[in-house]
Scaffold this active site. Sequence first.
Site, PDB file in Angstrom:
ATOM      1  N   ARG A  40     -14.331  -1.148   3.271  1.00 24.28           N
ATOM      2  CA  ARG A  40     -13.505  -1.477   2.097  1.00 24.28           C
ATOM      3  C   ARG A  40     -14.047  -2.687   1.340  1.00 24.28           C
ATOM      4  O   ARG A  40     -13.877  -2.804   0.142  1.00 24.28           O
ATOM      5  CB  ARG A  40     -12.050  -1.696   2.520  1.00 24.28           C
ATOM      6  CG  ARG A  40     -11.287  -0.377   2.695  1.00 24.28           C
ATOM      7  CD  ARG A  40      -9.784  -0.583   2.754  1.00 24.28           C
ATOM      8  NE  ARG A  40      -9.374  -1.178   4.008  1.00 24.28           N
ATOM      9  CZ  ARG A  40      -9.258  -0.528   5.155  1.00 24.28           C
ATOM     10  NH1 ARG A  40      -9.552   0.757   5.209  1.00 24.28           N
ATOM     11  NH2 ARG A  40      -8.874  -1.132   6.260  1.00 24.28           N
ATOM     12  N   TYR A  68     -14.385  -2.986  -2.677  1.00 26.31           N
ATOM     13  CA  TYR A  68     -13.833  -4.060  -3.511  1.00 26.31           C
ATOM     14  C   TYR A  68     -14.926  -4.686  -4.374  1.00 26.31           C
ATOM     15  O   TYR A  68     -14.721  -4.956  -5.555  1.00 26.31           O
ATOM     16  CB  TYR A  68     -13.175  -5.140  -2.635  1.00 26.31           C
ATOM     17  CG  TYR A  68     -12.044  -4.626  -1.783  1.00 26.31           C
ATOM     18  CD1 TYR A  68     -11.222  -3.586  -2.231  1.00 26.31           C
ATOM     19  CD2 TYR A  68     -11.780  -5.163  -0.523  1.00 26.31           C
ATOM     20  CE1 TYR A  68     -10.189  -3.102  -1.452  1.00 26.31           C
ATOM     21  CE2 TYR A  68     -10.741  -4.683   0.263  1.00 26.31           C
ATOM     22  CZ  TYR A  68      -9.955  -3.652  -0.204  1.00 26.31           C
ATOM     23  OH  TYR A  68      -8.938  -3.169   0.571  1.00 26.31           O
ATOM     24  N   TYR A  70      -1.136  -2.280  -8.690  1.00 21.69           N
ATOM     25  CA  TYR A  70       0.284  -2.081  -8.391  1.00 21.69           C
ATOM     26  C   TYR A  70       0.836  -3.308  -7.659  1.00 21.69           C
ATOM     27  O   TYR A  70       0.082  -4.080  -7.075  1.00 21.69           O
ATOM     28  CB  TYR A  70       0.503  -0.793  -7.588  1.00 21.69           C
ATOM     29  CG  TYR A  70       0.157  -0.882  -6.124  1.00 21.69           C
ATOM     30  CD1 TYR A  70      -1.108  -0.576  -5.668  1.00 21.69           C
ATOM     31  CD2 TYR A  70       1.125  -1.268  -5.190  1.00 21.69           C
ATOM     32  CE1 TYR A  70      -1.416  -0.648  -4.322  1.00 21.69           C
ATOM     33  CE2 TYR A  70       0.823  -1.345  -3.846  1.00 21.69           C
ATOM     34  CZ  TYR A  70      -0.452  -1.042  -3.421  1.00 21.69           C
ATOM     35  OH  TYR A  70      -0.743  -1.133  -2.089  1.00 21.69           O
ATOM     36  N   VAL A 110      -1.216 -10.521  -4.411  1.00 17.79           N
ATOM     37  CA  VAL A 110      -0.506 -10.665  -3.148  1.00 17.79           C
ATOM     38  C   VAL A 110      -1.023  -9.615  -2.160  1.00 17.79           C
ATOM     39  O   VAL A 110      -0.903  -8.414  -2.402  1.00 17.79           O
ATOM     40  CB  VAL A 110       1.025 -10.520  -3.367  1.00 17.79           C
ATOM     41  CG1 VAL A 110       1.764 -10.379  -2.047  1.00 17.79           C
ATOM     42  CG2 VAL A 110       1.563 -11.731  -4.121  1.00 17.79           C
ATOM     43  N   ALA A 148       5.694  -5.627  -3.186  1.00 17.64           N
ATOM     44  CA  ALA A 148       6.471  -4.817  -2.236  1.00 17.64           C
ATOM     45  C   ALA A 148       7.493  -5.697  -1.526  1.00 17.64           C
ATOM     46  O   ALA A 148       8.622  -5.271  -1.266  1.00 17.64           O
ATOM     47  CB  ALA A 148       5.523  -4.168  -1.227  1.00 17.64           C
ATOM     48  N   GLN A 150       0.624  -3.904   5.855  1.00 15.30           N
ATOM     49  CA  GLN A 150      -0.412  -2.956   6.310  1.00 15.30           C
ATOM     50  C   GLN A 150      -0.221  -2.620   7.795  1.00 15.30           C
ATOM     51  O   GLN A 150      -1.192  -2.544   8.549  1.00 15.30           O
ATOM     52  CB  GLN A 150      -1.814  -3.513   6.043  1.00 15.30           C
ATOM     53  CG  GLN A 150      -2.028  -3.851   4.572  1.00 15.30           C
ATOM     54  CD  GLN A 150      -3.469  -3.781   4.132  1.00 15.30           C
ATOM     55  OE1 GLN A 150      -3.804  -3.037   3.216  1.00 15.30           O
ATOM     56  NE2 GLN A 150      -4.333  -4.537   4.746  1.00 15.30           N
TER      57      GLN A 150
HETATM   58  N1  SAM Z   1      -0.399  -6.129  -4.003  1.00 16.85           N
HETATM   59  C1  SAM Z   1       0.576  -5.291  -3.335  1.00 16.85           C
HETATM   60  C2  SAM Z   1       1.977  -5.847  -3.590  1.00 16.85           C
HETATM   61  O1  SAM Z   1       2.094  -6.827  -4.321  1.00 16.85           O
HETATM   62  O2  SAM Z   1       2.957  -5.301  -3.071  1.00 16.85           O
HETATM   63  C3  SAM Z   1       0.252  -5.174  -1.844  1.00 16.85           C
HETATM   64  C4  SAM Z   1      -1.055  -4.506  -1.563  1.00 16.85           C
HETATM   65  S1  SAM Z   1      -1.482  -4.417   0.140  1.00 16.85           S
HETATM   66  C5  SAM Z   1      -3.178  -4.051   0.034  1.00 16.85           C
HETATM   67  C6  SAM Z   1      -0.833  -2.893   0.722  1.00 16.85           C
HETATM   68  C7  SAM Z   1       0.395  -3.096   1.575  1.00 16.85           C
HETATM   69  O3  SAM Z   1       1.490  -3.454   0.740  1.00 16.85           O
HETATM   70  C8  SAM Z   1       0.877  -1.874   2.320  1.00 16.85           C
HETATM   71  O4  SAM Z   1       0.170  -1.639   3.520  1.00 16.85           O
HETATM   72  C9  SAM Z   1       2.315  -2.235   2.582  1.00 16.85           C
HETATM   73  O5  SAM Z   1       2.452  -3.186   3.639  1.00 16.85           O
HETATM   74  C10 SAM Z   1       2.681  -2.920   1.262  1.00 16.85           C
HETATM   75  N2  SAM Z   1       3.214  -1.923   0.319  1.00 16.85           N
HETATM   76  C11 SAM Z   1       2.567  -1.307  -0.681  1.00 16.85           C
HETATM   77  N3  SAM Z   1       3.381  -0.427  -1.299  1.00 16.85           N
HETATM   78  C12 SAM Z   1       4.570  -0.512  -0.667  1.00 16.85           C
HETATM   79  C13 SAM Z   1       5.818   0.133  -0.808  1.00 16.85           C
HETATM   80  N4  SAM Z   1       6.016   1.072  -1.725  1.00 16.85           N
HETATM   81  N5  SAM Z   1       6.812  -0.209   0.045  1.00 16.85           N
HETATM   82  C14 SAM Z   1       6.645  -1.136   0.999  1.00 16.85           C
HETATM   83  N6  SAM Z   1       5.491  -1.772   1.194  1.00 16.85           N
HETATM   84  C15 SAM Z   1       4.464  -1.461   0.377  1.00 16.85           C
END
Ligand code: SAM
Length: 263
Positions: A67, A71, A93, A98, A125, A167
Amino acid sequence: HGQLICVGTGIQLAGQIGQLSISYIELADVVFSLVPDGFTDRWLSTFNDDVRSLQPYYAQAGEIKNRRDSYQQMVDVMLAEVRANKIVVCALYGHPGVFSCVSHMAIEQATLLGFSAKMLAGVSAEACLWADLGIDPGGSGHQSYEATQFMLYQHVPNRCAHLVLWQIALAGEHTLTQFGTTKARIQILVEHLSQWYSLEHEVVIYEAANLAVQSPRVERIALADLPDARLTTISTLLIPPQQALALNPAMLAKLGISEMDLG
Ligand code: SAM
């Protein structure tokens, strides 16, 4: 002169993006996107004719790719447009900065090259988690870790606070090439957590809804049952406090107050 603006689209389609972010998307010469689904990409296309998904830089079916390489390629393709003196928007998204390194890397490199670059906050999230679960994280405080980092480094959770593990579906996957982990590794995480939490302690698997017509997934299970739970790339694990807040008597003495003085 080229510039880079990283914006967050929020988790839920269309409703969680700031007006300023929309204005930049409309103004941009090119918009690069990394969003949950095709709906969101199509929605972005209603604001700008040149929306390019960064998704193809992730490993495609059958391909093994770190990954970190994905990136760096995403950053390179965006920086090429900034260097061509375009106004570039990177729309990610959630909150763009974050638990997400692409926008931080891109801003750092653009700035080093002398271009103007900035980030606008978005709805992460975790912001959705507090809203959907009805929890004020300020009530006890909270800690947030990437699940694999939590395992690999000597993080010590505070049992009086909320613990958020991001994650969770990748916990213990250190190669950065897989999009899931194994039940055995989740079991190792549970054993690790059992140093601080009882195996009966209730934890929450949380998935915010991407579309307004969907409901969030809120699954409450015993910590011991985590290895058998369905975990997806969007699952976040919340471990609520196991202990009540404990007063610090030494501090109370220093401040000259007693427990009675607290509201
Ligand atoms: N930048 C993103 C944010 O601000 O939410 C987070 C990105 S991070 C690489 C990916 C992780 O964010 C996922 O493994 C999960 O823990 C969390 N995540 C992303 N989408 C989500 C959702 N719909 N509901 C809950 N957690 C979510």
